[in-house]
Design an enzyme around this catalytic site. Sequence first.
Site, PDB file in Angstrom:
ATOM      1  N   HIS A 290      -6.653  -9.681  15.656  1.00 15.68           N
ATOM      2  CA  HIS A 290      -6.359  -8.423  16.349  1.00 15.68           C
ATOM      3  C   HIS A 290      -6.957  -7.306  15.499  1.00 15.68           C
ATOM      4  CE1 HIS A 290      -2.831 -10.188  18.852  1.00 15.68           C
ATOM      5  NE2 HIS A 290      -3.973 -10.227  19.504  1.00 15.68           N
TER       6      HIS A 290
ATOM      7  N   ASP B  62      -6.447  -4.325  14.578  1.00 12.52           N
ATOM      8  CA  ASP B  62      -5.776  -3.505  13.550  1.00 12.52           C
ATOM      9  C   ASP B  62      -5.594  -4.263  12.232  1.00 12.52           C
ATOM     10  OD1 ASP B  62      -3.960  -5.023  15.174  1.00 12.52           O
ATOM     11  OD2 ASP B  62      -2.263  -3.934  14.315  1.00 12.52           O
ATOM     12  N   HIS B  63      -6.043  -5.504  12.196  1.00 12.64           N
ATOM     13  CA  HIS B  63      -5.925  -6.279  10.949  1.00 12.64           C
ATOM     14  C   HIS B  63      -7.282  -6.622  10.316  1.00 12.64           C
ATOM     15  CE1 HIS B  63      -1.527  -7.064  11.044  1.00 12.64           C
ATOM     16  NE2 HIS B  63      -1.742  -6.648  12.273  1.00 12.64           N
TER      17      HIS B  63
ATOM     18  N   HIS C  82       2.545 -15.685  16.910  1.00 13.17           N
ATOM     19  CA  HIS C  82       1.923 -14.508  17.499  1.00 13.17           C
ATOM     20  C   HIS C  82       1.118 -14.911  18.720  1.00 13.17           C
ATOM     21  CE1 HIS C  82       1.153 -10.324  17.298  1.00 13.17           C
ATOM     22  NE2 HIS C  82      -0.103 -10.381  16.880  1.00 13.17           N
TER      23      HIS C  82
ATOM     24  N   ASP D 258       1.186 -10.646  11.789  1.00 14.36           N
ATOM     25  CA  ASP D 258       2.184 -10.264  12.772  1.00 14.36           C
ATOM     26  C   ASP D 258       2.939 -11.518  13.224  1.00 14.36           C
ATOM     27  OD1 ASP D 258       0.882  -7.831  12.592  1.00 14.36           O
ATOM     28  OD2 ASP D 258       0.062  -7.858  14.582  1.00 14.36           O
TER      29      ASP D 258
ATOM     30  N   HIS E  85       4.204  -2.349   9.583  1.00  7.65           N
ATOM     31  CA  HIS E  85       3.637  -2.547  10.918  1.00  7.65           C
ATOM     32  C   HIS E  85       4.483  -1.825  11.970  1.00  7.65           C
ATOM     33  CE1 HIS E  85       1.812  -4.764  14.370  1.00  7.65           C
ATOM     34  NE2 HIS E  85       0.767  -4.796  13.569  1.00  7.65           N
TER      35      HIS E  85
END
Length: 313
Positions: free
Chosen positions: A67, A69-70, A145, A213, A271
Amino acid sequence: MASRRFDVQTLGTGAALPARGRYPTSQLLNIHDSLFLVDCGEGTQERLREAGINFLRIGHIFISHLHGDHYLGLQGLISSMHLMGRVQPLHVFGPPKLKEIVDLQLRASGTYLRYPLHLWPVEPTNGAVIHEDTKVTVTALRLKHRIPCTGFVFRESLALRGLRRDRSAVIPHFKRQAVKQGEDLVLPDGTVHSNASLTTAPPPVRSYAYCSDTAFEPELVPYIAGVDLLYHEATFTEMLATRAKETLHSTAAQAARIASMAGVGELLLGHFSSRYKHVNELLAEARAIFPATRASEEGQVYPIPERTGVENL
Ligand SMILES: [Zn+2]
């Protein structure tokens, strides 16, 4: 004596959408003066600059999942290291598809890196060893996840035994290292001193677990049991428990329950969804279940102190 630092620095504490003053996920670990980057969201380079970190000192990067944002800051960081004249190898551990993504971007821009870039595929298998060197062992966690997602446990290597100050006169200088490593001392006249009579046990090994996550996942508990510091995502409060379930994220209360079940030393939340202007609500919810909880802040360093009662010479 070599440094025994064990610090976690949170460079970004936000979730997928931008929030004022918060950045996407990235953390910098300093373990005995080796630097490890965990996740690399957009803007990580700038965050590292602000923290005064020389990029070239980072030897290993761990990416949890794909993802954006990572990991969207990774290509920029790889490229900057090239422009800065890096020559030493860089090891990146991440989902198998990461290599395809990085290679494509390098090819498209006609970039031939000046340094060896090793992209190691990682599967989320609980307890699997991903990396090991003289300072640290890194094992994987299977997070829950929407796409395959790996958490990481960093365990420092065992320190040498400490020399007892009251017995140090007995030990010839050239034998000190061997005694610290656990050997008995045999003197030229045949006298034997047992190692136990000369040394004290090394301080306990410190460990850090990174879980982002993930939805609430009790299967992680045996693999993170007793770690000194647990970072666990807390995207929502219990008010949005349904949303957390749908998106396979956790609430602050769920993060605290995992910390409590695993008997960790301290819990660090992160997060945070951009809907929370302040994190007090998330923090209070977790503390009600697990009091030793902190909310991570941008750029903050969280040292894990060595629990030592011994005098190491
Ligand atoms: Zn995600």
